[in-house]
Motif scaffolding. Structure first.
Motif, short mmCIF file in Angstrom:
data_model
loop_
_atom_site.label_atom_id
_atom_site.label_comp_id
_atom_site.label_asym_id
_atom_site.label_seq_id
_atom_site.Cartn_x
_atom_site.Cartn_y
_atom_site.Cartn_z
N SER A 16 0.83 -1.20 0.00
CA SER A 16 0.00 0.00 0.00
C SER A 16 0.87 1.26 0.00
O SER A 16 0.59 2.22 -0.73
CB SER A 16 -0.92 -0.01 1.22
OG SER A 16 -1.68 1.17 1.29
N SER A 17 1.93 1.26 0.77
CA SER A 17 2.83 2.41 0.81
C SER A 17 3.54 2.59 -0.53
O SER A 17 3.67 3.72 -1.02
CB SER A 17 3.87 2.23 1.92
OG SER A 17 3.25 2.25 3.17
N ALA A 18 3.98 1.50 -1.12
CA ALA A 18 4.68 1.59 -2.41
C ALA A 18 3.76 2.14 -3.49
O ALA A 18 4.15 3.00 -4.28
CB ALA A 18 5.21 0.21 -2.82
N VAL A 19 2.52 1.65 -3.52
CA VAL A 19 1.55 2.15 -4.51
C VAL A 19 1.28 3.63 -4.27
O VAL A 19 1.22 4.42 -5.22
CB VAL A 19 0.25 1.31 -4.46
CG1 VAL A 19 -0.85 1.96 -5.27
CG2 VAL A 19 0.52 -0.10 -4.95
N SER A 20 1.15 4.01 -3.02
CA SER A 20 0.91 5.42 -2.70
C SER A 20 2.07 6.29 -3.14
O SER A 20 1.86 7.39 -3.69
CB SER A 20 0.68 5.60 -1.20
OG SER A 20 -0.46 4.92 -0.79
N TYR A 21 3.29 5.86 -2.92
CA TYR A 21 4.47 6.63 -3.33
C TYR A 21 4.54 6.77 -4.85
O TYR A 21 4.81 7.84 -5.37
CB TYR A 21 5.76 6.00 -2.81
CG TYR A 21 5.95 6.13 -1.32
CD1 TYR A 21 5.68 7.31 -0.66
CD2 TYR A 21 6.39 5.05 -0.57
CE1 TYR A 21 5.84 7.43 0.71
CE2 TYR A 21 6.56 5.15 0.80
CZ TYR A 21 6.29 6.34 1.43
OH TYR A 21 6.47 6.45 2.78
N VAL A 22 4.28 5.67 -5.55
CA VAL A 22 4.34 5.71 -7.01
C VAL A 22 3.31 6.67 -7.56
O VAL A 22 3.61 7.53 -8.40
CB VAL A 22 4.15 4.29 -7.60
CG1 VAL A 22 3.91 4.35 -9.10
CG2 VAL A 22 5.36 3.42 -7.28
N PHE A 23 2.07 6.56 -7.10
CA PHE A 23 1.03 7.46 -7.60
C PHE A 23 1.24 8.89 -7.14
O PHE A 23 0.86 9.83 -7.85
CB PHE A 23 -0.36 6.95 -7.21
CG PHE A 23 -0.82 5.81 -8.07
CD1 PHE A 23 -1.07 6.01 -9.42
CD2 PHE A 23 -0.98 4.55 -7.56
CE1 PHE A 23 -1.48 4.97 -10.24
CE2 PHE A 23 -1.39 3.49 -8.35
CZ PHE A 23 -1.64 3.70 -9.70
N GLY A 24 1.84 9.08 -5.98
CA GLY A 24 2.18 10.43 -5.53
C GLY A 24 3.21 11.08 -6.44
O GLY A 24 3.09 12.25 -6.80
N ILE A 25 4.21 10.31 -6.84
CA ILE A 25 5.23 10.83 -7.75
C ILE A 25 4.62 11.14 -9.11
O ILE A 25 4.91 12.17 -9.72
CB ILE A 25 6.39 9.83 -7.86
CG1 ILE A 25 7.18 9.80 -6.55
CG2 ILE A 25 7.31 10.17 -9.03
CD1 ILE A 25 8.17 8.67 -6.45
N VAL A 26 3.74 10.27 -9.59
CA VAL A 26 3.07 10.51 -10.87
C VAL A 26 2.21 11.77 -10.78
O VAL A 26 2.20 12.60 -11.69
CB VAL A 26 2.22 9.29 -11.29
CG1 VAL A 26 1.31 9.61 -12.45
CG2 VAL A 26 3.13 8.11 -11.62
N TRP A 27 1.50 11.96 -9.67
CA TRP A 27 0.65 13.13 -9.49
C TRP A 27 1.49 14.41 -9.48
O TRP A 27 1.12 15.39 -10.14
CB TRP A 27 -0.14 13.00 -8.19
CG TRP A 27 -1.10 14.13 -7.98
CD1 TRP A 27 -2.36 14.24 -8.48
CD2 TRP A 27 -0.86 15.31 -7.22
NE1 TRP A 27 -2.91 15.41 -8.07
CE2 TRP A 27 -2.02 16.10 -7.29
CE3 TRP A 27 0.22 15.77 -6.48
CZ2 TRP A 27 -2.13 17.32 -6.66
CZ3 TRP A 27 0.12 17.00 -5.84
CH2 TRP A 27 -1.05 17.76 -5.94
N ILE A 28 2.59 14.40 -8.75
CA ILE A 28 3.47 15.58 -8.71
C ILE A 28 4.06 15.85 -10.09
O ILE A 28 4.12 17.00 -10.53
CB ILE A 28 4.58 15.39 -7.65
CG1 ILE A 28 3.95 15.44 -6.25
CG2 ILE A 28 5.67 16.45 -7.79
CD1 ILE A 28 4.90 15.05 -5.14
N GLY A 29 4.47 14.81 -10.79
CA GLY A 29 4.98 14.98 -12.15
C GLY A 29 3.94 15.58 -13.08
O GLY A 29 4.24 16.46 -13.88
N GLY A 30 2.71 15.13 -12.98
CA GLY A 30 1.64 15.68 -13.79
C GLY A 30 1.36 17.14 -13.46
O GLY A 30 1.11 17.96 -14.35
N TRP A 31 1.41 17.48 -12.20
CA TRP A 31 1.19 18.87 -11.78
C TRP A 31 2.29 19.78 -12.31
O TRP A 31 2.03 20.87 -12.80
CB TRP A 31 1.09 18.94 -10.27
CG TRP A 31 0.80 20.30 -9.76
CD1 TRP A 31 1.63 21.10 -9.06
CD2 TRP A 31 -0.41 21.05 -9.92
NE1 TRP A 31 1.01 22.29 -8.78
CE2 TRP A 31 -0.23 22.29 -9.30
CE3 TRP A 31 -1.62 20.79 -10.55
CZ2 TRP A 31 -1.23 23.26 -9.28
CZ3 TRP A 31 -2.61 21.76 -10.53
CH2 TRP A 31 -2.40 22.97 -9.90
N VAL A 32 3.53 19.31 -12.23
CA VAL A 32 4.66 20.10 -12.75
C VAL A 32 4.51 20.26 -14.27
O VAL A 32 4.73 21.35 -14.81
CB VAL A 32 6.00 19.44 -12.38
CG1 VAL A 32 7.16 20.07 -13.13
CG2 VAL A 32 6.24 19.54 -10.89
#
Length: 57
Positions: A16-32
């Motif tokens: 669950s933590s790994a999935v959250s980190y991956v999607f968090g990085i994707v979300w930040i990348g999309g925002w940038v």
């Protein structure tokens, strides 16, 4: 963990933590990426506006 009916286990917590980190990085990348798109669109609009103003003078 509760939505899939899993008991509280460290393996499921790690997944669950790994999935959250991956999607968090994707979300930040999309925002940038979105910010870069907005800034570049503003620059294009300002250049077009400046060229119209300069040609009108």
């Amino acid at each position: 963990m509760y939505t899939v009916g899993g008991a509280s286990s460290s393996e499921l917590g790690n997944v669950s933590s790994a999935v959250s980190y991956v999607f968090g990085i994707v979300w930040i990348g999309g925002w940038v990426w979105l910010l870069v798109e907005w800034i570049s669109a503003l620059m294009v609009r300002r250049r077009a506006s400046a060229s119209i103003t300069a040609s009108a003078s």
